[in-house]
Design a protein around this motif. Structure first.
Motif, PDB file in Angstrom:
ATOM      1  N   ALA A 191      -7.498  11.383  13.261  1.00 30.04           N
ATOM      2  CA  ALA A 191      -8.055  10.111  12.794  1.00 30.04           C
ATOM      3  C   ALA A 191      -7.743   9.879  11.317  1.00 30.04           C
ATOM      4  CB  ALA A 191      -9.568  10.082  13.016  1.00 30.04           C
ATOM      5  N   VAL A 192      -7.749  10.949  10.505  1.00 31.14           N
ATOM      6  CA  VAL A 192      -7.433  10.817   9.086  1.00 31.14           C
ATOM      7  C   VAL A 192      -5.950  10.508   8.908  1.00 31.14           C
ATOM      8  CG1 VAL A 192      -7.358  12.038   6.868  1.00 31.14           C
ATOM      9  CG2 VAL A 192      -9.338  12.287   8.368  1.00 31.14           C
ATOM     10  N   VAL A 193      -5.117  11.158   9.703  1.00 35.64           N
ATOM     11  CA  VAL A 193      -3.681  10.873   9.666  1.00 35.64           C
ATOM     12  C   VAL A 193      -3.427   9.403   9.987  1.00 35.64           C
ATOM     13  CG1 VAL A 193      -1.477  11.321  10.821  1.00 35.64           C
ATOM     14  CG2 VAL A 193      -2.972  13.228  10.199  1.00 35.64           C
ATOM     15  N   GLU A 194      -4.063   8.899  11.036  1.00 43.15           N
ATOM     16  CA  GLU A 194      -3.825   7.513  11.457  1.00 43.15           C
ATOM     17  C   GLU A 194      -4.353   6.521  10.426  1.00 43.15           C
ATOM     18  OE1 GLU A 194      -2.578   4.200  12.953  1.00 43.15           O
ATOM     19  OE2 GLU A 194      -1.903   6.183  13.598  1.00 43.15           O
ATOM     20  N   ARG A 195      -5.524   6.802   9.843  1.00 47.78           N
ATOM     21  CA  ARG A 195      -6.063   5.886   8.826  1.00 47.78           C
ATOM     22  C   ARG A 195      -5.156   5.852   7.598  1.00 47.78           C
ATOM     23  NH1 ARG A 195     -11.187   8.163   9.860  1.00 47.78           N
ATOM     24  NH2 ARG A 195     -11.315   9.100   7.770  1.00 47.78           N
ATOM     25  N   THR A 196      -4.617   7.011   7.227  1.00 55.72           N
ATOM     26  CA  THR A 196      -3.726   7.073   6.075  1.00 55.72           C
ATOM     27  C   THR A 196      -2.446   6.292   6.358  1.00 55.72           C
ATOM     28  OG1 THR A 196      -4.611   9.245   5.510  1.00 55.72           O
ATOM     29  CG2 THR A 196      -2.524   8.604   4.489  1.00 55.72           C
ATOM     30  N   ARG A 197      -1.857   6.516   7.531  1.00 50.84           N
ATOM     31  CA  ARG A 197      -0.660   5.752   7.904  1.00 50.84           C
ATOM     32  C   ARG A 197      -0.939   4.258   7.860  1.00 50.84           C
ATOM     33  NH1 ARG A 197       1.282   2.889  12.024  1.00 50.84           N
ATOM     34  NH2 ARG A 197       3.541   2.908  12.394  1.00 50.84           N
ATOM     35  N   ALA A 198      -2.098   3.857   8.361  1.00 50.47           N
ATOM     36  CA  ALA A 198      -2.439   2.434   8.411  1.00 50.47           C
ATOM     37  C   ALA A 198      -2.521   1.827   7.013  1.00 50.47           C
ATOM     38  CB  ALA A 198      -3.760   2.238   9.152  1.00 50.47           C
ATOM     39  N   ARG A 199      -3.024   2.595   6.036  1.00 51.42           N
ATOM     40  CA  ARG A 199      -3.121   2.071   4.677  1.00 51.42           C
ATOM     41  C   ARG A 199      -1.733   1.859   4.058  1.00 51.42           C
ATOM     42  NH1 ARG A 199      -7.345  -0.582   3.383  1.00 51.42           N
ATOM     43  NH2 ARG A 199      -7.661   0.153   1.252  1.00 51.42           N
ATOM     44  N   TYR A 200      -0.823   2.797   4.295  1.00 50.12           N
ATOM     45  CA  TYR A 200       0.539   2.642   3.786  1.00 50.12           C
ATOM     46  C   TYR A 200       1.214   1.425   4.432  1.00 50.12           C
ATOM     47  CZ  TYR A 200       0.857   7.056   1.185  1.00 50.12           C
ATOM     48  OH  TYR A 200       0.697   8.066   0.256  1.00 50.12           O
ATOM     49  N   VAL A 201       1.085   1.303   5.739  1.00 48.52           N
ATOM     50  CA  VAL A 201       1.712   0.187   6.446  1.00 48.52           C
ATOM     51  C   VAL A 201       1.107  -1.145   5.996  1.00 48.52           C
ATOM     52  CG1 VAL A 201       2.019  -0.898   8.702  1.00 48.52           C
ATOM     53  CG2 VAL A 201       2.406   1.557   8.434  1.00 48.52           C
ATOM     54  N   GLU A 202      -0.209  -1.179   5.825  1.00 46.96           N
ATOM     55  CA  GLU A 202      -0.872  -2.411   5.399  1.00 46.96           C
ATOM     56  C   GLU A 202      -0.376  -2.846   4.021  1.00 46.96           C
ATOM     57  OE1 GLU A 202      -5.381  -4.249   4.748  1.00 46.96           O
ATOM     58  OE2 GLU A 202      -5.128  -2.132   5.273  1.00 46.96           O
ATOM     59  N   ALA A 203      -0.235  -1.908   3.105  1.00 50.14           N
ATOM     60  CA  ALA A 203       0.276  -2.245   1.780  1.00 50.14           C
ATOM     61  C   ALA A 203       1.678  -2.835   1.883  1.00 50.14           C
ATOM     62  CB  ALA A 203       0.285  -1.010   0.884  1.00 50.14           C
ATOM     63  N   TYR A 204       2.512  -2.221   2.693  1.00 49.96           N
ATOM     64  CA  TYR A 204       3.883  -2.718   2.864  1.00 49.96           C
ATOM     65  C   TYR A 204       3.881  -4.134   3.418  1.00 49.96           C
ATOM     66  CZ  TYR A 204       8.514  -3.395   4.835  1.00 49.96           C
ATOM     67  OH  TYR A 204       9.735  -3.921   5.141  1.00 49.96           O
ATOM     68  N   GLU A 205       3.099  -4.366   4.448  1.00 48.10           N
ATOM     69  CA  GLU A 205       3.116  -5.671   5.099  1.00 48.10           C
ATOM     70  C   GLU A 205       2.531  -6.760   4.209  1.00 48.10           C
ATOM     71  OE1 GLU A 205       3.094  -4.336   9.800  1.00 48.10           O
ATOM     72  OE2 GLU A 205       1.210  -5.042   8.898  1.00 48.10           O
ATOM     73  N   LEU A 206       1.452  -6.446   3.481  1.00 50.83           N
ATOM     74  CA  LEU A 206       0.863  -7.448   2.603  1.00 50.83           C
ATOM     75  C   LEU A 206       1.806  -7.813   1.460  1.00 50.83           C
ATOM     76  CD1 LEU A 206      -2.843  -6.195   2.327  1.00 50.83           C
ATOM     77  CD2 LEU A 206      -2.064  -8.327   3.370  1.00 50.83           C
ATOM     78  N   LEU A 207       2.444  -6.816   0.880  1.00 51.48           N
ATOM     79  CA  LEU A 207       3.309  -7.075  -0.262  1.00 51.48           C
ATOM     80  C   LEU A 207       4.588  -7.807   0.141  1.00 51.48           C
ATOM     81  CD1 LEU A 207       2.917  -3.753  -2.250  1.00 51.48           C
ATOM     82  CD2 LEU A 207       2.360  -6.034  -3.091  1.00 51.48           C
ATOM     83  N   THR A 208       5.223  -7.347   1.204  1.00 50.41           N
ATOM     84  CA  THR A 208       6.538  -7.887   1.555  1.00 50.41           C
ATOM     85  C   THR A 208       6.463  -9.101   2.465  1.00 50.41           C
ATOM     86  OG1 THR A 208       6.811  -6.516   3.543  1.00 50.41           O
ATOM     87  CG2 THR A 208       7.471  -5.548   1.417  1.00 50.41           C
ATOM     88  N   GLY A 209       5.355  -9.270   3.160  1.00 47.35           N
ATOM     89  CA  GLY A 209       5.263 -10.332   4.163  1.00 47.35           C
ATOM     90  C   GLY A 209       6.035 -10.021   5.417  1.00 47.35           C
ATOM     91  N   GLU A 210       6.487  -8.776   5.577  1.00 42.77           N
ATOM     92  CA  GLU A 210       7.271  -8.361   6.741  1.00 42.77           C
ATOM     93  C   GLU A 210       6.436  -7.437   7.630  1.00 42.77           C
ATOM     94  OE1 GLU A 210      10.560  -6.335   5.020  1.00 42.77           O
ATOM     95  OE2 GLU A 210      11.297  -8.099   3.911  1.00 42.77           O
ATOM     96  N   ARG A 211       6.679  -7.510   8.920  1.00 35.78           N
ATOM     97  CA  ARG A 211       6.058  -6.561   9.838  1.00 35.78           C
ATOM     98  C   ARG A 211       6.813  -5.251   9.761  1.00 35.78           C
ATOM     99  NH1 ARG A 211       2.758  -8.140  13.991  1.00 35.78           N
ATOM    100  NH2 ARG A 211       2.469  -5.884  14.191  1.00 35.78           N
ATOM    101  N   PHE A 212       6.066  -4.135   9.766  1.00 36.15           N
ATOM    102  CA  PHE A 212       6.735  -2.836   9.709  1.00 36.15           C
ATOM    103  C   PHE A 212       7.261  -2.468  11.092  1.00 36.15           C
ATOM    104  CE2 PHE A 212       6.635   1.825  10.060  1.00 36.15           C
ATOM    105  CZ  PHE A 212       7.566   2.111   9.084  1.00 36.15           C
TER     106      PHE A 212
END
Length: 297
Positions: free
Chosen positions: A276-297
């Motif tokens: 669960a910690v691994v998945e939450r951490t991955r989700a935070r990295y992906v969310e930052a990428y998507e919000l900043l770039t406007g692209e889906r990962f």
């Protein structure tokens, strides 16, 4: 100096492994179109408290690579970068780039627009950060009157970078290079801060690394403006006076210090991360990428 146990880097045909850091592996390209260049590979490794954890974060290396490439494009009008090509071996596709060889400056170029982390600790002791006096009464997360250049030494693997004043940079690289590094760092920060803010993210601070080409041109190296090199905070949750939510590995740090039972002072390696910690951490990295770039990962 702390001992850092880093897994062996995978062999990549046509290259020679040169170095491994906490996250990245560096190879020399021995043949083909890019012979003599370097292959920089971002792994899925994650570190915390001077340990590289046994657990990895799926897709982290690709997120870091894609985010750096996106930012390099946004900053192209300000400063060049070391990327030559994204045509890389299939085994590392998506998380590696071919880069130039540079003479890297022995300085971590840090810009801060908000007070937190080691800057906050310095301020609480001295009222200053890297020799720059700040107003009284600032708290964790306070926005500074204006962004500041707060350089650090490049520590050996396992040691902590040490904040230094501007004169230490002048002593290390010379007055002209120091002035250029400071100016470029602040231009990058100002541009990135404004762009991120438009997307609902506060760029609290960032660490940049610069290198010099053979012709003397100074350009960006390593990664740029990723959750591993920068503090990104959700703007709608920002509240000075407390620790801020962040788009990085804070999930891992919090679990290690609050829930895992691991004693940071023991010298023992941290335990594996729960799924669960691994998945939450991955989700935070992906969310930052998507919000900043406007692209889906």
């Amino acid at each position: 100096m702390a001992e850092i146990d880093i897994p062996d880097a995978p062999e990549i045909e046509g290259t020679t492994h040169l170095h491994s850091g906490k996250v990245r592996d560096l190879y020399r390209i021995d043949s083909g179109e890019h012979e003599g260049r370097l292959l920089m590979v971002a792994s899925d490794r994650i570190s915390a408290y001077d340990f590289v954890l046994d657990s990895t974060i799926p897709d982290k290396g690709e997120v870091l690579t894609r985010m750096s490439l996106w930012w390099f494009e946004q900053l192209a009008g300000i400063v060049g970068n070391h990327v030559v090509s994204t045509d890389v071996p299939a085994s590392v596709a998506g998380r590696a780039v071919v880069v130039e060889r540079l003479e890297m400056f022995p300085v971590e170029c840090v810009a801060r627009g908000y007070l937190t982390g080691s800057g906050l600790l310095d301020y609480e002791r001295t009222g200053e950060v890297c020799g720059i006096a700040l107003p009284a009464g600032l708290q964790d997360g306070s926005r500074l009157p204006e962004p500041v250049f707060t350089p650090a030494t490049k520590a050996d693997l396992g040691d902590h970078d040490e904040n230094v004043d501007y004169e230490a940079v002048v002593a290390a690289v010379g007055a002209d290079a120091a002035a250029e590094l400071r100016a470029l760092t602040m231009r990058v920060y100002d541009t990135a801060h404004d762009l991120a803010r438009e997307r609902g993210i506060i760029l609290a601070d960032t660490k940049l690394e610069f290198g010099r080409r053979a012709d003397g041109t100074t350009i960006l190296g390593d990664e740029v403006l990723t959750p591993d090199s920068s503090r990104f905070w959700p703007a709608d949750d920002w509240e000075p006076g407390r620790a801020q939510a962040s788009y990085d590995k804070q999930v891992v740090r919090d679990w290690l210090t609050r829930e895992s039972g691991w004693d940071r002072a023991s010298g023992e390696a941290p335990p594996p991360l729960p799924p669960a910690v691994v998945e939450r951490t991955r989700a935070r990295y992906v969310e930052a990428y998507e919000l900043l770039t406007g692209e889906r990962f």
